[in-house]
Design an enzyme around this catalytic site. Structure first.
Site, mmCIF file in Angstrom:
data_model
loop_
_atom_site.group_PDB
_atom_site.id
_atom_site.type_symbol
_atom_site.label_atom_id
_atom_site.label_comp_id
_atom_site.label_asym_id
_atom_site.label_seq_id
_atom_site.Cartn_x
_atom_site.Cartn_y
_atom_site.Cartn_z
ATOM 1 N N GLY B 41 0.981 -1.175 0.044
ATOM 2 C CA GLY B 41 0.053 0.073 -0.140
ATOM 3 C C GLY B 41 0.795 1.327 0.085
ATOM 4 O O GLY B 41 1.977 1.197 0.525
ATOM 5 N N GLY B 43 -0.506 4.485 0.418
ATOM 6 C CA GLY B 43 -1.373 5.651 0.837
ATOM 7 C C GLY B 43 -0.345 6.407 1.837
ATOM 8 O O GLY B 43 0.793 6.452 2.021
ATOM 9 N N LEU B 44 -1.124 7.206 2.558
ATOM 10 C CA LEU B 44 -0.151 8.245 3.736
ATOM 11 C C LEU B 44 0.606 7.372 4.332
ATOM 12 O O LEU B 44 1.847 7.323 4.687
ATOM 13 C CB LEU B 44 -1.068 9.009 4.505
ATOM 14 C CG LEU B 44 -1.735 10.270 3.666
ATOM 15 C CD1 LEU B 44 -2.587 10.918 4.515
ATOM 16 C CD2 LEU B 44 -0.709 11.106 3.104
ATOM 17 N N HIS B 267 -20.204 9.209 6.808
ATOM 18 C CA HIS B 267 -19.881 10.462 6.459
ATOM 19 C C HIS B 267 -21.081 11.380 6.391
ATOM 20 O O HIS B 267 -21.915 11.114 5.490
ATOM 21 C CB HIS B 267 -18.895 10.780 5.770
ATOM 22 C CG HIS B 267 -18.044 12.291 5.702
ATOM 23 N ND1 HIS B 267 -19.018 13.368 5.806
ATOM 24 C CD2 HIS B 267 -16.818 12.567 6.302
ATOM 25 C CE1 HIS B 267 -17.834 14.423 5.720
ATOM 26 N NE2 HIS B 267 -16.678 13.677 6.054
ATOM 27 N N SER B 285 -16.255 17.834 1.823
ATOM 28 C CA SER B 285 -15.411 17.753 2.973
ATOM 29 C C SER B 285 -16.460 18.322 4.297
ATOM 30 O O SER B 285 -17.107 19.095 4.299
ATOM 31 C CB SER B 285 -14.487 18.586 2.764
ATOM 32 O OG SER B 285 -13.656 19.131 3.985
ATOM 33 N N ARG B 338 -19.322 13.342 13.466
ATOM 34 C CA ARG B 338 -19.839 12.500 12.123
ATOM 35 C C ARG B 338 -20.995 11.738 12.381
ATOM 36 O O ARG B 338 -21.845 11.753 11.670
ATOM 37 C CB ARG B 338 -18.730 12.074 11.298
ATOM 38 C CG ARG B 338 -17.631 12.893 10.838
ATOM 39 C CD ARG B 338 -16.701 12.447 10.083
ATOM 40 N NE ARG B 338 -15.710 13.231 9.528
ATOM 41 C CZ ARG B 338 -14.640 13.065 8.751
ATOM 42 N NH1 ARG B 338 -14.321 11.762 8.869
ATOM 43 N NH2 ARG B 338 -13.995 14.043 7.996
ATOM 44 N N HIS B 408 -17.653 5.690 4.635
ATOM 45 C CA HIS B 408 -16.808 6.584 4.419
ATOM 46 C C HIS B 408 -15.302 6.050 5.018
ATOM 47 O O HIS B 408 -14.170 6.191 4.286
ATOM 48 C CB HIS B 408 -16.970 7.839 5.113
ATOM 49 C CG HIS B 408 -15.718 8.923 4.826
ATOM 50 N ND1 HIS B 408 -15.234 9.282 3.859
ATOM 51 C CD2 HIS B 408 -14.888 9.442 5.887
ATOM 52 C CE1 HIS B 408 -14.177 10.252 3.913
ATOM 53 N NE2 HIS B 408 -14.029 10.376 5.362
ATOM 54 N N GLU B 432 -5.176 3.175 8.251
ATOM 55 C CA GLU B 432 -6.823 2.879 8.153
ATOM 56 C C GLU B 432 -7.100 1.696 8.462
ATOM 57 O O GLU B 432 -7.763 0.881 9.336
ATOM 58 C CB GLU B 432 -7.682 3.385 7.210
ATOM 59 C CG GLU B 432 -9.035 3.033 7.262
ATOM 60 C CD GLU B 432 -9.725 3.641 6.089
ATOM 61 O OE1 GLU B 432 -9.583 4.440 5.235
ATOM 62 O OE2 GLU B 432 -10.912 3.322 6.201
ATOM 63 N N LEU B 448 -5.777 11.521 8.532
ATOM 64 C CA LEU B 448 -4.134 11.939 7.935
ATOM 65 C C LEU B 448 -3.094 11.838 8.700
ATOM 66 O O LEU B 448 -2.297 11.413 8.483
ATOM 67 C CB LEU B 448 -4.793 13.209 6.951
ATOM 68 C CG LEU B 448 -5.815 13.381 6.072
ATOM 69 C CD1 LEU B 448 -5.769 14.662 5.353
ATOM 70 C CD2 LEU B 448 -5.706 12.234 5.140
#
Lengths: 246, 646
Positions: B41, B43-44, B267, B285, B338, B408, B432, B448
């Site tokens: 992976g 991603g971040l 979300h 957002s 949320r 989400h 995640e 993030l």
């Protein structure tokens, strides 16, 4: 809505490709272009035919995966969007729509509408970053960046690496892509230290990979889904000459 | 139960991480070169980990299914990243961020991990600024902050509405720099299909080259999964089309425990569903809730008239608008967390006050435009407004947006200890795809933060504590029996799927399954429906394995085959989600059981019986999974009922 689609089919990078004609009917105007292709693919699967391959992932205009050449324009007839954000309401009922992959030598076709854009990663690899080891950064607010500069940097940084600029250019030039990274980092104080080396290396790599030259036609800017401006190419040229001459 | 050892360091909360770092084992530079680490992976979490591990001198192999690592779905995060910098002088601190995160997670996350997350949050901002991430700045040139749901301070850093993109490109740049230096090797268009365990330790992976269909073996002294969430199980979600749970699911099947699978975030502000051909949902957002006000008409007949297009929002005078979040939660108003905002929207729509198709509420910027001027709104949200306009064909500067909740984020994921290691030694889970930091509900702008905290500042330390004992382990040859067996089982599964040659497309089954999951394990859950669904899933699984149709073959680019493998796993993950939702007899965070609510519809948590992490162990295809518990204790924070009213 009903459409006639002429879609480029090519089994693999070596095979000879050709246009196939498909009819799709009963499409909602609120359907996205890729959802329309999903519907067509499901019908092909029903007939045990191979579905059409195309790259896509986020389907919200930010990952840069999707990129179809639709009726002679990268990402189709709408402006400032990616293919996944294009909706069928932008076409007229009964339209014939021509769908091709990006056409550029440095982006060879892999299959159908899927192309190999790893050349972009190679350009970034050559120097599209600021060299900073994890943990070695100073406190964030010790670096002040004038708001105007930060905004210019962000305008440039919005590039999603989709390749529409290359596909739109008659020379298959990657100048807008390279300029967006050069510009993002050149206007920031953090990026100045390596600025000359960065521009030299990235431009050299771009040339090696077979991208053409810029002749200022502006097609890239017109088709860029993120509206990245030609002024960044001007900055790239300035940075490049400064790096070469000084 | 023995396996659930959290390895939380002793000592006061504020000193745990410092103490850990001071006493952990390290690997010296000469030995780092001898050690291979696989990261799945980009991603971040994955990109930041690969970059940081490469900088340290390890041999890193990094894998992504996309055509470029820059396309991982972190790129779609819009609003921002939290950090306890207290630049706004509004009373923020590491403790405050820790407190908000635990409270926002409804007291279902681990104190020590969350405190560490808050502790390293500031360094993330430093790192990203140094990389050239163009965060928003004020006229003095210093960093700007905005407020976000679930907090009373402004601690969110942002780059317009593209914060995820900018942070990811920063991490991607750092990783590309290491690839250029040769410390990291990149494998694109490769999907991990199995994990290889040798002598009880994770020692490699088996991948499929998505272009050629070749099945390949890769060795690593340790394996790091950074593969994101499994929210696409629901079919419609804000996840990318390729996002999947297959890597963590293979890990689960090989012995890694799975924690809180039913904790999924819905979300509140997404573009409503508009047709049965729809493939995904688009997020708007949460930052929009800073300046947008959410409302529906006060009168049912007005809502009905709007739905029938007899009236428009303009015909509803101010006095007839129900700003229901401001009404129900005066202290937090439109900025409630949320889960609360999502349920409140569903409550209004179910009661007949929805607009649009009936499953939508207004998010209105007219007050903000009056107060701040259109230019400020454009500067703050320009790209989000443009995105909405392009998707919906309506100008949000002129008309209120219509929004509705959507799947989400997954708070649940592989169980990890303090070192982010799963119950399989040498197998790590970051970002995640682990469960550790967000409890039953994640606060906005914290995903993030967690992804980058894990990848830049936590894993590069903790993985050394494990690898220090492995410096004498030579690379294990790929001919090893365990690699052979893993490859064999991968190939068998592919052949089995290809040979079904049934009548139904993979998407058709996925859509049916996803809708069922959404209806029973979405915003509200109850025992009866959950029990019924378990049976229905069994039937769907059967249908999948007897009736899917995959055209083409398995040694070419074949997206239908890729989807089939992922959906086969989603159906199994969904079953575990439902089982978990069933066993948790309380309402907390994103998990709302209708049997457990107060008279005015607020969640009723049960701390006596459920203040724990539900940890599931796979016991093979013929046995029910076993449920273990990691009990949670809060020594540094007062446990209270979440209250956003006062």
């Amino acid at each position: 809505m009903d459409f006639i689609l002429k879609i480029w089919r090519q089994q693999d990078s070596q095979a000879k490709g050709k246009f196939e004609t498909y009819q799709v009917t009963g499409i909602s105007p609120d359907c996205s272009f890729l959802e329309m292709l999903d519907i067509l693919n499901n019908r092909l699967i029903d007939r045990f035919e191979k579905p059409i391959c195309y790259d896509h992932d986020c389907r919200e205009g930010i990952c840069g995966s999707c990129g179809l050449y639709i009726n002679g324009r990268p990402h189709g007839p709408d402006s400032a969007i990616t293919t996944c954000q294009l909706h069928m309401r932008r076409f007229r009922d009964g339209d014939t729509i021509i769908v091709e992959p990006w056409r550029a030598k440095p982006f060879p076709v892999i299959k159908d509408l899927v192309v190999d854009r790893s050349a972009f990663d190679e350009i970034i690899m050559a120097g599209g970053y600021i060299s900073v080891h994890t943990g070695s950064a100073p406190e964030a607010n010790t670096i002040a960046v004038p708001k105007v500069k930060a905004e210019i940097s962000m305008d440039a940084a919005a590039c999603i690496g989709c390749g529409a600029c290359v596909a739109a250019c008659k020379n298959a030039s990657a100048m807008l892509f390279v300029a967006s990274k050069i510009s993002q980092l050149a206007v920031l104080p953090q990026g100045i230290v390596e600025a000359k080396e960065r521009v030299r290396k990235m431009v050299a790599r771009m040339d090696e990979l077979g991208f053409g030259n810029c002749t200022n036609t502006g097609a890239c800017e017109a088709e860029c889904p993120k509206g990245i401006s030609l002024t960044h190419i001007a900055r790239l040229n300035r940075e490049y000459f400064a790096a070469k001459l000084l | 139960m023995e396996k659930i050892n959290t390895k939380i360091p002793k000592g006061p909360l504020e000193e745990k991480w410092a103490h850990y770092k001071a006493t952990q084992k390290l690997v010296n530079p000469a030995n780092k070169r001898k050690l291979d680490i696989i990261v799945v992976g980009t991603g971040l979490a994955g990109a930041s980990a690969a970059a940081s591990l490469g900088e340290l001198g390890f041999n890193v192999k990094v894998f992504c299914y996309q055509d470029s690592p820059r396309r991982a779905h972190s790129i779609a995060a819009q609003g921002g990243i939290n950090a306890a910098k207290n630049y706004t002088n509004d009373g923020d601190s590491v403790y405050r961020l820790f407190y908000d995160t635990i409270k926002g997670g409804d007291y279902r996350s681990r104190e020590s991990n969350v405190y560490r997350l808050a502790e390293v949050s500031g360094s993330i901002i430093d790192q990203c600024v140094a990389q050239g991430v163009p965060f928003a700045r004020d006229y003095g040139g210093l960093l700007e902050n905005r407020s976000f749901g679930g907090a009373q301070v402004s601690r969110t850093f942002y780059a317009r509405g593209q914060t995820g993109q900018q942070l990811l490109l920063g991490a991607y740049g750092a990783m590309m720099r290491q690839i250029n230096k040769g410390t990291v090797a990149l494998y694109i268009r490769m999907e991990m299909l199995d994990i290889v365990i040798i002598d009880g330790k994770a020692r490699g992976i088996v991948t499929r080259n998505l272009l050629t269909g070749n099945i390949e073996r890769h060795f690593g002294h340790a394996v790091v999964l950074a593969t994101g969430g499994y929210g696409r199980a629901f079919f419609l979600s804000t996840m990318a089309m390729g996002s999947n749970g297959s890597a963590i699911w293979q890990a689960y099947k090989k012995g890694a425990y799975f924690a809180n699978p039913s904790f999924v975030q819905i979300h509140p502000t997404c573009i409503p569903v508009h047709g049965d051909y729809q493939s995904k949902l688009t997020l708007m957002s949460e930052s929009l809730r800073n300046d947008g006000r959410i409302w529906v008409p006060k009168k049912k007949e007005d809502a009905e008239a709007i739905r029938n297009r007899i009236k428009s929002h303009r015909d509803i005078p101010e006095s007839e608008r129900d700003y229901y979040l401001e009404r129900r939660y005066p202290a937090f108003g439109n900025l409630v967390p949320r889960d609360v905002a999502s349920r409140a929207a569903k409550e209004r729509c179910d009661a007949g006050y929805g607009v649009g198709s009936g499953l939508a509420v207004y998010l209105d910027f007219s007050d903000a435009v009056k107060r701040l001027g259109i230019d400020t709104i454009r500067e703050r949200y320009g790209n989000l407004f443009q995105m909405y306009d392009k998707l919906v064909d309506e100008d949000p500067y002129q008309n209120p947006m219509m929004i509705y909740p959507a799947i989400h984020y997954c708070m649940g994921g592989l169980w990890v200890d303090y070192e982010l290691m799963t119950t399989i030694p040498g197998l790590y889970s970051i970002g995640e795809c682990n469960f550790s930091d967000h409890g039953a509900n994640r606060l906005g702008a914290s995903a993030l933060m967690q992804g980058l905290a894990d990848g830049y500042f936590i894993l590069p330390y903790t993985i050394q504590n494990y690898l220090a004992d492995d410096i004498l382990t030579p690379k294990i040859p790929l001919e090893h029996h365990a690699f052979e067996m893993a490859e064999k089982s991968v190939k068998e599964k592919i052949t089995k799927m290809m040979q079904i040659r049934g009548k139904t497309s993979v998407d058709t089954i996925h859509r049916k399954f996803g809708l069922l999951l959404w209806e029973t394990a979405g915003m509200e859950r109850n025992r009866q429906d959950l029990e019924k669904t378990i049976q229905e899933f069994k039937a769907l699984k059967e249908e999948f394995w007897s009736d899917i149709r995959i055209p083409g073959n398995d040694h070419e680019l074949n997206p239908e085959l890729e989807k089939a493998g992922r959906v086969a796993d989603f159906i199994e993950i969904g079953a575990l989600m439902v089982r978990d939702a069933l066993s948790r007899e309380e309402s907390c965070g994103g998990h709302f059981r209708t049997e457990y609510q107060t008279e005015d519809g607020e969640a009723m948590r049960n701390d006596n019986d459920f203040m724990h992490v539900a940890v599931w162990e796979c016991r093979g295809p013929d046995h029910e999974p076993a449920l273990h518990e990691e009990s949670l204790s809060y020594e540094n924070i007062k446990i209270q009922t979440r209250d956003y009213k006062h």
